[in-house]
Enzyme design. Sequence first.
Site, short mmCIF file in Angstrom:
data_model
loop_
_atom_site.label_atom_id
_atom_site.label_comp_id
_atom_site.label_asym_id
_atom_site.label_seq_id
_atom_site.Cartn_x
_atom_site.Cartn_y
_atom_site.Cartn_z
CD GLN A 260 -2.93 0.49 0.03
OE1 GLN A 260 -3.40 -0.63 -0.04
NE2 GLN A 260 -3.26 1.35 -0.95
CG HIS A 263 -0.35 2.34 -4.62
ND1 HIS A 263 -0.54 2.40 -5.87
CD2 HIS A 263 -1.01 1.34 -4.11
CE1 HIS A 263 -1.12 1.19 -6.21
NE2 HIS A 263 -1.35 0.43 -5.08
CG HIS A 329 -7.46 -1.65 -0.63
ND1 HIS A 329 -7.03 -0.65 -0.77
CD2 HIS A 329 -8.00 -2.29 -1.80
CE1 HIS A 329 -7.10 -0.33 -2.27
NE2 HIS A 329 -7.70 -1.42 -2.53
CG ASP A 362 -4.44 -3.95 -5.61
OD1 ASP A 362 -5.42 -3.66 -5.25
OD2 ASP A 362 -3.32 -4.02 -5.10
CG HIS A 421 -49.43 18.97 -8.52
ND1 HIS A 421 -48.81 20.08 -8.94
CD2 HIS A 421 -48.29 18.05 -8.46
CE1 HIS A 421 -47.27 20.01 -9.02
NE2 HIS A 421 -47.00 18.66 -8.66
#
Lengths: 432, 432
Positions: A260, A263, A329, A362, A421
Site C-alpha cells: 500500500q 503507491h 481495503h 488489485d 396537481h
Amino acid sequence: MLRIVTQRTEAESEIKRICDRIYDDQMIHKEATVTEIIQTVRRKGDTALLRYTSEFDGQDFTSAELRVSGSELDAAYQQVKGGLLKAIEMAHQRIEEFHKMRVPKSWVHFGDKDIVLGKRYTPVDAAGIYIPGGKAAYPSTVLMNAVPAKVAGVKKIVMVTPPGQERTINPAILVAAQVAGVEEIYRVGGAQAIAALAYGTETIPKVDVITGPGNIYVTLAKKQVFGRVGIDSIAGPSEVLIIADASANPTYVAADMLAQAEHDQMAASILLTNDSRLANRVSEEVNRMLENHPRRLMTEKAIAHYGLIVVVDNLNTAAELSNQFAPEHLELEIEEPWQLIDQIRHAGAIFIGHSTPEAVGDYLAGPNHTLPTCGGARYSSALGVETFLKHSSLIQYSPEALKEVSGAIALLTEAEGLPSHGDSVRLRLQDI
Amino acid sequence: MLRIVTQRTEAESEIKRICDRIYDDQMIHKEATVTEIIQTVRRKGDTALLRYTSEFDGQDFTSAELRVSGSELDAAYQQVKGGLLKAIEMAHQRIEEFHKMRVPKSWVHFGDKDIVLGKRYTPVDAAGIYIPGGKAAYPSTVLMNAVPAKVAGVKKIVMVTPPGQERTINPAILVAAQVAGVEEIYRVGGAQAIAALAYGTETIPKVDVITGPGNIYVTLAKKQVFGRVGIDSIAGPSEVLIIADASANPTYVAADMLAQAEHDQMAASILLTNDSRLANRVSEEVNRMLENHPRRLMTEKAIAHYGLIVVVDNLNTAAELSNQFAPEHLELEIEEPWQLIDQIRHAGAIFIGHSTPEAVGDYLAGPNHTLPTCGGARYSSALGVETFLKHSSLIQYSPEALKEVSGAIALLTEAEGLPSHGDSVRLRLQDI
C-alpha cells in the site's frame, strides 16, 4: 518508524487523523486554478487543450494529433511482451466475469386494478475514462474502468491519458484498452482533460459519466463538473487496514502494508492486532524490507506519516476501529475471518484469509479495484456496472386505479397548495 | 404565450436552452457565500446555526430549542385532519411497498479452487434529510426521502427543516415524518443545515448521506460537502416533457403542463406532438386555465420562459428530442405508449397512458418523486434504497488459487513498477 499504539483513545485519534488526510489545505488553494482551466477549455476548446499540454506536459502537437492513431494502437502490441499480454487477457477475463454477475435488469410489477410499476435500466450514451500517465502507468486501471462500462452496454467509451516524452502513451495501457474494446483514446491529461470530457471540444466528444483516478487537479476538476456529468467518486490517496491475529504471518502482513505504502507518500497502512508479539515482528519486518525497497524514499514517507500499528484487546475492538476508519481495503488475516465479517459495517473491499493479499484484487480477482477512500466507504461503493447504468421509473395507472387514489391525492395537493396537481387528476375523473 | 415551434433546428436549440436553465450565473455568484457559511458552521457549531437562523429566517431561539420536542410532535397530530392523515398513511404504504421491491441483497459466488467472490450490502450508519420550509411545505417529500432510508435499514435518520413564524414547523411535515418513523427533527434550514449534517455541531449529529431538495444555497452546499458525505443529487428546477398524439385529451395535457409550471418560475413544461390540432388546443387550454390560476404570476412566468410546444413529424422524432432533453418526468399520452418506450434512453420517470398524470407519481404511486433534473437523467436515477446502501466486495483466494494467478500478477506488478505488490504474492508462494 512504524509506530505501535496500545491506548484506545490514542488509537482513535490517530485513525481519525489518518482518515482525514485528504482534507488538507492543498485542495482549497488549487480550486481557483482548476476553475480557470475548466472555463478556458469550455471557451477555447482544442486550442486550450494544446496550450495546457504544452505547459504542463511539455509536449507540443496539433489538434489532429490529439487522438492516438490506429498505427500507434497496432504498434503497441509489438512493444508488449507475450507474457504480459496473456496476463492482461487473464485479468480482463476474470474482471469481466465478475462484473457480469448480478447486473441490474429491467422489471415490471403488475398490481391491482391494472397498475403497472417498474424500473427500466439503460446505459449512459457515452463514458469518459481518465487514466493517469507519467511514472504510474497502470494497465490494470484501464481494465477496471473500461470493463464495467462495456458490460453496462455503453456504446461510446472514450479514454484520455496525458502524453509522455515524444507524446507517446505507455504501450501496456494501449494494449489493455484494446483488450477491453476501447479504441478512441486522446493524449491529454489533468483538469483540462476532465473539462474536455464534460463540455466537449472540436476533437473530444462530450460524455455523460467520467471515471478514473488522477492527481489533485483531476480530482478537483471532477468535483467541479459533477452535476453537468456523472462521476465515479472523489478519490483520495489509497489505504489498507489489516486485522490480524496470532495466526497471521508477520512477513505477509509487512509485505501487504508496504504494497500500500509504495503507491504514494500519502498512502495509509494500518494494522490492528490482538497479538503484541505480531505487532513487534511486523514493525521489524517493515523496517527490514524498507532497507532495500526500490521506491524507498516515498514508501518510507508514507509509513512514517500514515503507517500505524494498534494493539487491541480483542478482535471486536479491531472491527469497531476499522468501522471508524471505513477502509478502502480491509484484509482479515485471522483464523476465523468469516466470523468477524458481520461486524464490519464499512469497507470498500474485504480480502479474506491468509492467502488473499490485496494485490490479487488489485489485478485480477474480478471485483473492481476503484474503491472509496478516506472514509468514503461509509456511504459509497466500488466502481461498477451501476456507475454506467441508470433507470427510469415506470408508472401506469388505469382509470379505475386513478379513481381509487383520487381522494387521497386531492387532500395532499390541497395540503401542499398545488391546485393544478389536483386538477390533473380531477379533470380525468370527470370522464371515468 | 405558450410558443408552438415546428422547425426541427429551432426545436433543438430551444430544448437545449431549457435544459441548460440551471447553469445560470446565479450559481457562481453564490458559491463564496455558501463556502463561508459552511466554514463558519464547521468552526462555531450551534452558535453559527442560531445566528444564521436569526438572520435568514428571522427566528431566535436557543440550542436547546433546535430539536423539535416530543410535545410538538404529539401536537402536530391534533392539527392534521383525519382525511389528510389517512392520505399520508396511504401514500406511505404504497411508497414503502414499491421501495421494498428488488432491494439489492448480499451474495457470494463459489468459483474453482475454493475462490469466493461476492458483494455484501450494508446501510449507512446515519442519514440526513433536508425538507424545505416556508410556503412550500411538502409532506410527500418527507415520505419520499425517509422511506427509502428506512427500507435500507438506516438506524439513525435525522431531519432538518427551516422554522416558520414563531419557530413552528408545518404540522403535516411533522406527521409525515412520524408516519415514516423519523422523530429526530431540527428546525434549521439553508446551507447552514447542510453544513451541520456534514460536520456535526454540539446538537446536530454528523451523518453519512444527505438527501432532499432545497433552494440554490442548499444545492450549492450539498455540492460543496460532497466527498465528505454522500448526497443524492445536484437538484435543479423541476420539469415535465409530454409526448402526445391525436388520442390525447388537450385538457389533460394542459393541466399536466401547468402542474409542472406551478412549482417554480424556473420549472419547464414541454409538449412534443405529431398532431398540430392538439398543439393549438393545448396552447389555448393553458391560456384559459392560467386566467384563474391561484399561483398565476409564477406559473405564467414559468410557461413564458420555459414552456414549449413542438410539432413533430412523427413519434420517433419526439423520442429523439426527448432523449436530447433527458426529462425528469416523461408522460406518454399516446395510443400505444409501450411501443415507444424502447426508444426512450433517458428519463427519470415515465408516466404511461392517458390516466397516469404525473401527480400520481408525485404523491403515492410508489416510485420515488426525487428524480434527476436538467439533463441529469442522462447519467443518474431516482433517489432510492440504493442511495442509503453501499457494498463491500468480498474476495477469498485459496493457496492453490493464488498459485494459479501468481505468474500473471508478477508480470503485471512488474509492468506497473510496484515491487511490494509482487512480494505480497511471491512470499506467500514460498509456503505453498
